[in-house]
Design an enzyme around this catalytic site. Structure first.
Site, PDB file in Angstrom:
ATOM      1  N   SER A   1       0.842  -1.193   0.000  1.00 19.38           N
ATOM      2  CA  SER A   1       0.000   0.000   0.000  1.00 19.38           C
ATOM      3  C   SER A   1       0.877   1.242   0.000  1.00 19.38           C
ATOM      4  O   SER A   1       1.763   1.379   0.848  1.00 19.38           O
ATOM      5  CB  SER A   1      -0.901   0.016   1.237  1.00 19.38           C
TER       6      SER A   1
ATOM      7  N   PHE B   1      -0.007   4.148   0.828  1.00 17.35           N
ATOM      8  CA  PHE B   1      -0.427   5.063   1.892  1.00 17.35           C
ATOM      9  C   PHE B   1      -0.464   4.408   3.269  1.00 17.35           C
ATOM     10  O   PHE B   1      -0.320   5.094   4.281  1.00 17.35           O
ATOM     11  CB  PHE B   1      -1.815   5.627   1.581  1.00 17.35           C
TER      12      PHE B   1
ATOM     13  N   SER C   1     -20.334  -6.636  -8.554  1.00 21.05           N
ATOM     14  CA  SER C   1     -20.429  -5.643  -9.611  1.00 21.05           C
ATOM     15  C   SER C   1     -21.777  -5.723 -10.305  1.00 21.05           C
ATOM     16  O   SER C   1     -22.384  -6.804 -10.388  1.00 21.05           O
ATOM     17  CB  SER C   1     -19.318  -5.874 -10.648  1.00 21.05           C
TER      18      SER C   1
ATOM     19  N   TYR D   1     -15.457 -11.190 -16.517  1.00 22.62           N
ATOM     20  CA  TYR D   1     -15.460 -10.492 -15.234  1.00 22.62           C
ATOM     21  C   TYR D   1     -16.808 -10.655 -14.544  1.00 22.62           C
ATOM     22  O   TYR D   1     -16.886 -11.048 -13.375  1.00 22.62           O
ATOM     23  CB  TYR D   1     -15.130  -9.019 -15.439  1.00 22.62           C
TER      24      TYR D   1
ATOM     25  N   LYS E   1     -17.626 -12.830 -11.122  1.00 21.33           N
ATOM     26  CA  LYS E   1     -18.203 -12.179  -9.943  1.00 21.33           C
ATOM     27  C   LYS E   1     -19.478 -12.901  -9.509  1.00 21.33           C
ATOM     28  O   LYS E   1     -19.734 -13.061  -8.300  1.00 21.33           O
ATOM     29  CB  LYS E   1     -18.492 -10.709 -10.229  1.00 21.33           C
TER      30      LYS E   1
END
Length: 331
Positions: free
Chosen positions: A36, A38, A109, A132, A136
């Protein structure tokens, strides 16, 4: 409560961790195959396909937020969608069982509904058109089966539309960049409506689910309303940027033909190209989804869609940026 965010080093995960750290006193860990930029202090490098690692990392966890996914249009080989999105879910559920974790928030999604559907809600038929969306939905089916054997647990599934915001380099950013440049080519008549979700609203809805939904099995579409037409979007960008933005319209058939040509070029060169037939289809499709169920939970979005677009446009194109700014490459 100890919360494990799996796949939290990316665009949505970074904003989610930032939001959770600002609003909760819970202990947070981030599990991701990438560091990460951050929050390295709470990040452990691990792959969702590594069952042993996930088993160990979920020890003592109370709630899992599963964000990890293969989601770009150009993933190759296509089997990666199913390896990561489906087998990854199976591995996480096995690790939850091993460690007695009873709560999960999963980001699926609206791709599970397919293209050009008539404002589907969460009860509408599933009809994904790409790998995709199929992967999902298969992951959701695993969650359904798991919950059927764990009725004391809590499952919250979020089906967001395309997510945009500051630092994101996905389809919406590319679209806004093209429009703001004044060199935008509109495929179709521009009257098709596009659903979008500002990242600040999406992560705050996830936080709301964590704090307020601890029982049962629920699925929520997430879309910032009202949707805008492509013509409206061009006009909004023009207002925020403070300049006239002309747009040329090209027939759909011509745009789709061009997309197929780029598909062919990509296949023979092995390069990832910015234009494809799938992207042309998605661009010209009406993407309308019913998000009334999410809004009946009591959650109130922090920003309107117009405000989210304005915040993104200001950050990306009007404010001064530094060359070392962190960005996230998504769809």
């Amino acid at each position: 409560m100890k919360i494990a965010v799996i796949g939290g080093s990316g665009f949505v995960g970074t904003r989610l961790i930032e939001t959770l750290k600002d609003h909760t006193i819970h202990q947070l860990i981030n599990i991701d195959k990438q560091q990460s930029p951050f929050f390295p202090e709470i990040t452990t490098i691990a792959n969702v396909l590594d069952q042993e690692a996930i088993n160990n990392l979920l020890k003592g966890t109370d709630l899992v937020v599963l964000l990890a996914a293969e989601h770009r249009d150009d993933v190759f080989p296509r089997t990666l969608y199913y390896d990561v999105n489906v087998q990854g879910m199976a591995n996480v559920l096995a690790a939850m069982d091993l460690n007695g974790v009873k709560h999960i928030v999963f980001t699926s999604s609206v791709a599970v509904y397919g293209l050009n559907k008539d404002n589907p809600n969460e009860e509408c038929p599933i009809d994904p058109f790409n790998d995709y969306g199929k992967s999902k939905w298969m992951a959701e089916l695993l969650l359904q089966e798991w919950y059927a054997k764990h009725s004391e647990c809590n499952v919250n599934i979020l089906r967001p539309t395309v997510i945009f915001g500051e630092r994101n380099r996905g389809n919406v950013f590319c679209l806004l960049k093209q429009i703001s440049s004044g060199r935008f080519l509109m495929v179709g008549n521009g009257k098709n409506k596009k659903s979008m979700a500002y990242v600040g609203n999406v992560v705050n809805f996830i936080r709301y689910l964590i704090c307020n939904k601890s029982l049962g099995y629920d699925v929520y579409n997430y879309i910032d309303k009202p949707e805008v037409t492509m013509n409206d979007l061009v006009a909004h960008v023009s207002r925020v940027m403070g300049k006239h933005i002309p747009s040329k319209h090209f027939p759909y058939w011509m745009g789709l033909l061009g997309g197929y040509c780029f598909d062919f070029l990509a296949s023979i060169t092995g390069k990832k190209l910015a234009i494809s037939s799938i992207r042309v289809k998605k661009f010209c499709a009406n993407t309308l989804y019913d998000s009334s169920k999410a809004m009946t939970t009591g959650y109130v979005p922090l920003y309107t869609l117009s405000e989210g677009l304005a915040r993104t446009l200001n950050y990306e194109f009007l404010e001064k940026r530094t060359v070392d700014d962190v960005i996230f490459l998504t769809e």
